[in-house]
Design an enzyme around this catalytic site. Structure first.
Site, PDB file in Angstrom:
ATOM      1  CB  SER A 134      -0.863  -0.003   1.263  1.00 45.55           C
ATOM      2  OG  SER A 134      -1.475   1.247   1.441  1.00 45.55           O
ATOM      3  CE1 TYR A 158      -3.654  -2.595   5.346  1.00 47.08           C
ATOM      4  CE2 TYR A 158      -3.253  -0.309   4.732  1.00 47.08           C
ATOM      5  CZ  TYR A 158      -3.503  -1.621   4.375  1.00 47.08           C
ATOM      6  OH  TYR A 158      -3.598  -1.952   3.054  1.00 47.08           O
ATOM      7  CE  LYS A 162      -1.367  -4.842   3.265  1.00 48.69           C
ATOM      8  NZ  LYS A 162      -1.515  -6.098   2.519  1.00 48.69           N
TER       9      LYS A 162
HETATM   10  N1  UFG Z   1     -13.441  10.556   3.060  1.00 51.36           N
HETATM   11  C1  UFG Z   1     -14.548  11.330   3.411  1.00 51.36           C
HETATM   12  N2  UFG Z   1     -15.621  10.684   3.938  1.00 51.36           N
HETATM   13  C2  UFG Z   1     -15.683   9.330   4.118  1.00 51.36           C
HETATM   14  C3  UFG Z   1     -14.550   8.562   3.759  1.00 51.36           C
HETATM   15  C4  UFG Z   1     -13.448   9.207   3.249  1.00 51.36           C
HETATM   16  O1  UFG Z   1     -14.541  12.541   3.250  1.00 51.36           O
HETATM   17  O2  UFG Z   1     -16.699   8.823   4.607  1.00 51.36           O
HETATM   18  C5  UFG Z   1     -12.270  11.223   2.468  1.00 51.36           C
HETATM   19  C6  UFG Z   1     -11.001  11.063   3.261  1.00 51.36           C
HETATM   20  O3  UFG Z   1     -10.884  12.056   4.251  1.00 51.36           O
HETATM   21  C7  UFG Z   1      -9.935  11.153   2.155  1.00 51.36           C
HETATM   22  C8  UFG Z   1     -10.629  10.552   0.932  1.00 51.36           C
HETATM   23  O4  UFG Z   1     -12.016  10.629   1.212  1.00 51.36           O
HETATM   24  O5  UFG Z   1      -9.647  12.506   1.886  1.00 51.36           O
HETATM   25  C9  UFG Z   1     -10.260   9.104   0.683  1.00 51.36           C
HETATM   26  O6  UFG Z   1     -10.467   8.346   1.860  1.00 51.36           O
HETATM   27  P1  UFG Z   1     -10.519   6.746   1.861  1.00 51.36           P
HETATM   28  O7  UFG Z   1     -10.885   6.322   3.240  1.00 51.36           O
HETATM   29  O8  UFG Z   1     -11.349   6.269   0.741  1.00 51.36           O
HETATM   30  O9  UFG Z   1      -9.033   6.362   1.507  1.00 51.36           O
HETATM   31  P2  UFG Z   1      -7.671   6.697   2.283  1.00 51.36           P
HETATM   32  O10 UFG Z   1      -6.867   7.519   1.346  1.00 51.36           O
HETATM   33  O11 UFG Z   1      -7.896   7.237   3.622  1.00 51.36           O
HETATM   34  O12 UFG Z   1      -7.095   5.240   2.501  1.00 51.36           O
HETATM   35  C10 UFG Z   1      -6.747   4.420   1.419  1.00 51.36           C
HETATM   36  C11 UFG Z   1      -6.974   2.954   1.759  1.00 51.36           C
HETATM   37  C12 UFG Z   1      -6.039   2.512   2.827  1.00 51.36           C
HETATM   38  C13 UFG Z   1      -4.647   2.854   2.474  1.00 51.36           C
HETATM   39  C14 UFG Z   1      -4.536   4.307   2.161  1.00 51.36           C
HETATM   40  C15 UFG Z   1      -3.155   4.684   1.787  1.00 51.36           C
HETATM   41  O13 UFG Z   1      -8.285   2.748   2.181  1.00 51.36           O
HETATM   42  O14 UFG Z   1      -6.128   1.120   2.970  1.00 51.36           O
HETATM   43  O15 UFG Z   1      -5.436   4.637   1.106  1.00 51.36           O
HETATM   44  O16 UFG Z   1      -2.880   4.473   0.459  1.00 51.36           O
HETATM   45  F1  UFG Z   1      -3.818   2.560   3.484  1.00 51.36           F
END
Ligand code: UFG
Length: 347
Positions: A134, A158, A162
């Protein structure tokens, strides 16, 4: 197009976590290319219905074993029977928030699971492995886009697991100079198979943006919370590199072919190179689905970074792989999956 890297050599590939979201999409592409596959999955976070859907899409019913990757005796037995030429290792726990509440489970499954898998591979002389890592291993960006030389300093449990699993794999490779390890660092996997028959089916309220948006669109959830609109980004919301799961699946075929070519450990970013904000994703999804996505702005989520995206040029140069699908295809396929399966794989 995809046959450019694949040159027709069929392989016997054992896929751990092959019933999961990314695993199942990769199995479709492996079967489409004529590889023989064997799925090993504990089904702790996947539905057995996935196997029926794989058969529907590919007209092949793959061999499946309900085995936890930490179960040494069972892993040895499956390896001894199937004798894979290569392994793609997806099995693992993946919720960032949960990982800080039950860290020992995360180390056990993600790190110890990798150790047991390598022991079982070693027992049958299997020397090629592609690992599901990741972009979270990089941690706070020192510069953007992240390239593979960016220092690794994960900031959550997490991410630590990884990164440790990557180290286990590369140490094993050094001790087995004939072997080949390919580490794929995924950015934000989204989208679904074009058939709408397989897709992401999180248990409970989704932690990730796109499944949440899709569930709001289909009426399963009332509204999305946008976590912060005061970041230093063009519209104030978080920016990520969203990669279509089919493009991601195809990267594994490129990685397998690369692993077969030579020995060593090689690491690749798997992203598009472009960043989109939360609001851009909401609008694109609204357009694809024809539904309004209700949202409210909420406080920032702890641990979230403002913005990051990949430099995917190494994967293009070495694997001959680049993402082909954009935001519209991501939203169309997610909507096809969610609207045809409003409750996921559950009846
Ligand atoms: N977001 C919202 N509301 C939500 C969920 C997410 O506004 O309900 C926003 C987050 O703040 C972020 C964006 O949407 O700005 C993306 O969030 P995600 O949770 O979809 O993804 P992340 O980037 O936080 O995490 C992802 C994977 C992880 C991984 C990470 C790092 O889910 O497993 O990328 O690459 F570790």
């Amino acid at each position: 197009m995809r046959s450019i890297w694949y040159m027709g050599e069929k392989m016997r590939v054992l896929v751990t976590g092959g019933a999961g979201y990314i695993g199942s999409h990769t199995c479709v592409e492996l079967l489409a290319e004529g590889h023989d596959i064997c799925i090993v999955d504990s089904f702790c976070n996947a539905s057995p219905e996935v196997i029926n859907r794989l058969e529907e899409i590919t007209a092949v019913r793959p061999e499946v074993h309900r085995v936890d990757v930490r179960d040494r005796a069972k892993m040895m037995a499956v390896m001894a029977r199937y004798k894979p030429e290569a392994v793609i290792h997806f099995a693992g726990l993946k919720a960032v928030g949960e990982s800080s509440q039950i860290p020992l489970n995360y180390y056990d499954v993600n790190v110890q699971g990798t150790v047991v898998l390598l022991e079982a591979m070693q027992a049958v002389g299997c020397q090629h492995i592609v690992f599901s890592s990741s972009a979270t291993v990089y941690g706070t960006p020192h510069y953007l886009p992240y390239d593979e030389a960016h220092p690794c300093a994960p900031s959550n449990v997490y991410g630590h697991t990884k990164h440790m699993a990557e180290q286990v794999l590369s140490d094993w490779q050094r001790a087995n100079p004939e072997s080949a390890v390919v580490l794929l660092r995924y950015f934000n996997p989204v989208g679904a198979h074009s058939s709408g028959r397989i897709g992401e089916d999180p248990e409970g309220p989704p932690n990730n943006l796109m499944p949440f948006v899709a569930q709001v669109a289909v009426g399963q959830r009332e509204r999305l919370a946008v976590f912060g609109d005061d970041y230093d980004t063009p519209d104030g919301t978080g920016v990520r590199d969203y990669i279509h799961v089919t493009d991601l699946a195809l990267a594994h075929l490129g990685a397998l072919a690369h692993a077969k070519k030579g020995s060593g450990t090689d690491t690749f970013n798997i992203g598009t190179g472009a960043g989109y904000s939360v609001l851009e994703m909401i609008h694109a999804f609204s357009k694809a689905s024809g539904r309004e996505i209700a949202y409210t702005v909420a406080p920032r989520r702890e641990g979230d970074l403002p913005s990051y995206y990949a430099d995917p040029s190494k994967a293009r140069a070495v694997l001959g792989w680049a993402a082909q699908r954009g935001i519209a295809e991501i939203c169309d396929s997610t909507w096809a999956w969610q609207s045809q399966n409003p409750t996921g794989y559950k009846p």
